[in-house]
Design a protein around this motif. Sequence first.
Motif, PDB file in Angstrom:
ATOM      1  N   LEU A 171      14.019   2.475  14.352  1.00 11.55           N
ATOM      2  CA  LEU A 171      13.139   3.616  14.099  1.00 11.55           C
ATOM      3  C   LEU A 171      11.694   3.234  14.384  1.00 11.55           C
ATOM      4  O   LEU A 171      11.165   2.279  13.815  1.00 11.55           O
ATOM      5  CB  LEU A 171      13.304   4.096  12.654  1.00 11.55           C
ATOM      6  CG  LEU A 171      12.548   5.367  12.270  1.00 11.55           C
ATOM      7  CD1 LEU A 171      13.356   6.190  11.258  1.00 11.55           C
ATOM      8  CD2 LEU A 171      11.172   5.077  11.702  1.00 11.55           C
ATOM      9  N   ILE A 172      11.075   3.993  15.284  1.00  7.59           N
ATOM     10  CA  ILE A 172       9.651   3.863  15.571  1.00  7.59           C
ATOM     11  C   ILE A 172       8.929   4.913  14.733  1.00  7.59           C
ATOM     12  O   ILE A 172       9.111   6.115  14.936  1.00  7.59           O
ATOM     13  CB  ILE A 172       9.351   4.075  17.069  1.00  7.59           C
ATOM     14  CG1 ILE A 172      10.153   3.084  17.926  1.00  7.59           C
ATOM     15  CG2 ILE A 172       7.851   3.943  17.338  1.00  7.59           C
ATOM     16  CD1 ILE A 172      10.101   3.384  19.416  1.00  7.59           C
ATOM     17  N   CYS A 181       1.490   3.108   7.765  1.00 12.05           N
ATOM     18  CA  CYS A 181       2.333   2.429   8.747  1.00 12.05           C
ATOM     19  C   CYS A 181       3.020   1.212   8.121  1.00 12.05           C
ATOM     20  O   CYS A 181       4.217   0.973   8.349  1.00 12.05           O
ATOM     21  CB  CYS A 181       1.499   1.997   9.949  1.00 12.05           C
ATOM     22  SG  CYS A 181       1.074   3.345  11.081  1.00 12.05           S
ATOM     23  N   GLN A 182       2.280   0.454   7.327  1.00 17.29           N
ATOM     24  CA  GLN A 182       2.868  -0.715   6.683  1.00 17.29           C
ATOM     25  C   GLN A 182       3.956  -0.296   5.704  1.00 17.29           C
ATOM     26  O   GLN A 182       4.987  -0.961   5.580  1.00 17.29           O
ATOM     27  CB  GLN A 182       1.786  -1.526   5.957  1.00 17.29           C
ATOM     28  CG  GLN A 182       2.296  -2.850   5.394  1.00 17.29           C
ATOM     29  CD  GLN A 182       2.874  -3.753   6.463  1.00 17.29           C
ATOM     30  OE1 GLN A 182       2.224  -4.050   7.471  1.00 17.29           O
ATOM     31  NE2 GLN A 182       4.117  -4.208   6.279  1.00 17.29           N
ATOM     32  N   LEU A 183       3.749   0.822   5.017  1.00 15.44           N
ATOM     33  CA  LEU A 183       4.752   1.321   4.080  1.00 15.44           C
ATOM     34  C   LEU A 183       6.049   1.657   4.820  1.00 15.44           C
ATOM     35  O   LEU A 183       7.149   1.331   4.356  1.00 15.44           O
ATOM     36  CB  LEU A 183       4.208   2.552   3.360  1.00 15.44           C
ATOM     37  CG  LEU A 183       4.992   3.070   2.155  1.00 15.44           C
ATOM     38  CD1 LEU A 183       5.107   2.018   1.068  1.00 15.44           C
ATOM     39  CD2 LEU A 183       4.323   4.332   1.608  1.00 15.44           C
ATOM     40  N   GLY A 188      11.860  -0.180   6.431  1.00 17.53           N
ATOM     41  CA  GLY A 188      12.913  -0.296   7.431  1.00 17.53           C
ATOM     42  C   GLY A 188      12.558   0.083   8.848  1.00 17.53           C
ATOM     43  O   GLY A 188      13.377  -0.119   9.758  1.00 17.53           O
ATOM     44  N   ALA A 189      11.390   0.682   9.085  1.00  7.73           N
ATOM     45  CA  ALA A 189      10.982   0.952  10.462  1.00  7.73           C
ATOM     46  C   ALA A 189      10.809  -0.369  11.211  1.00  7.73           C
ATOM     47  O   ALA A 189      10.382  -1.370  10.628  1.00  7.73           O
ATOM     48  CB  ALA A 189       9.678   1.747  10.483  1.00  7.73           C
ATOM     49  N   VAL A 190      11.136  -0.387  12.509  1.00  9.22           N
ATOM     50  CA  VAL A 190      10.989  -1.621  13.294  1.00  9.22           C
ATOM     51  C   VAL A 190       9.647  -1.674  14.009  1.00  9.22           C
ATOM     52  O   VAL A 190       9.181  -2.759  14.391  1.00  9.22           O
ATOM     53  CB  VAL A 190      12.139  -1.792  14.302  1.00  9.22           C
ATOM     54  CG1 VAL A 190      13.462  -1.962  13.583  1.00  9.22           C
ATOM     55  CG2 VAL A 190      12.214  -0.624  15.267  1.00  9.22           C
ATOM     56  N   HIS A 191       9.020  -0.527  14.209  1.00  6.44           N
ATOM     57  CA  HIS A 191       7.673  -0.441  14.766  1.00  6.44           C
ATOM     58  C   HIS A 191       6.963   0.713  14.065  1.00  6.44           C
ATOM     59  O   HIS A 191       7.612   1.664  13.622  1.00  6.44           O
ATOM     60  CB  HIS A 191       7.689  -0.182  16.279  1.00  6.44           C
ATOM     61  CG  HIS A 191       8.332  -1.256  17.086  1.00  6.44           C
ATOM     62  ND1 HIS A 191       7.658  -2.386  17.488  1.00  6.44           N
ATOM     63  CD2 HIS A 191       9.602  -1.373  17.555  1.00  6.44           C
ATOM     64  CE1 HIS A 191       8.490  -3.160  18.189  1.00  6.44           C
ATOM     65  NE2 HIS A 191       9.667  -2.565  18.234  1.00  6.44           N
TER      66      HIS A 191
END
Length: 329
Positions: A171-172, A181-183, A188-191
């Motif tokens: 997931l982007i 963005c850090q949250l 679980g986001a990869v980017h």
Amino acid sequence: MSEKAVVIEAPGGPEQLKLVDVAVGEPGPGEIRIRHEACGLNYIDVYHRNGAYALPLPARLGMEGAGIVEAVGEGVTHLQAGDRAAYASQPPGAYATARVMPAKAVLKLPDAIPFDTAAAMMLKGLTVQYLFKRTLPQGGLQAGDFIVFHAAAGGVGLIACQWARTLGLQLIATAGSDEKCQLALDHGAVHAINYRSEPDFAKRVREITGGKGVKVVYDSVGADTWEGSLNCLAPFGLMVSFGAASGAVPPFSVNALAAKGSIYVTRPTLFTHLASQQAAQAMGDDLFSVVASGEVKIRIDRRYALADVAQSHRDLEARLLTGSAVLLP
């Protein structure tokens, strides 16, 4: 029986939200009466309040809640008085101490899931369920596939980041600050792409995917991200517009879809998927399973008293909330 409920007499700002005494009677055929322990807060409530999604007036607000079933009407067999229950359901009216409502989308709540967690997750979690399991690009989604998910630090987004990880999806995320963005990355986001400091997020998505683009974009932002979202897609990709927090998607030429690679576009709604009790139960069972297992954790950022509903809407519109928020009767 007199209870409290939030009502609007006219569309407008948060000041229109009034906590008033209302009569709550007995459930009719196909209905239940539920006493809320917690009520969910969602951006669709803002659309209902400001008139973007018009409701007959006077109107009650709120689309999700959790509590104890007090009574059931004729024909209701999947619930009984005393059951713990939770729902995302029409018509609006969850901002209340108790209500009578249709039973078909009200689900028995497992003991392992607290009421506030349930109220924070039903509309958002069922939204992610229908997106990831029922709103799919050509050929479906497989582990390793890249997807784009906008507003990834919100209540829906943080559930999506975690659920995507359990499915093996890359997931982007996009969000409006480095902290958000850090949250998303932490969940679980990869980017993650800060679209305020990096407005051409589609260029970054192309870089991440080696120029290929993604199979699907899940977009609840609307006007601000529409064109960039289309530019993220691989040929035969699917553009899923499921909200419009920044405003309605502008008119567009279908010829643009051809030029961008035979792109598909859909505008689904949760309540189409929840049209039957059987469908609602199957979707709910899937959500309850991933939450009870700990694979998806529900982050509750704020808890407000029902009397403070106007402040909750101010905070929601100011984008001060990450994760979910609930109202406590």
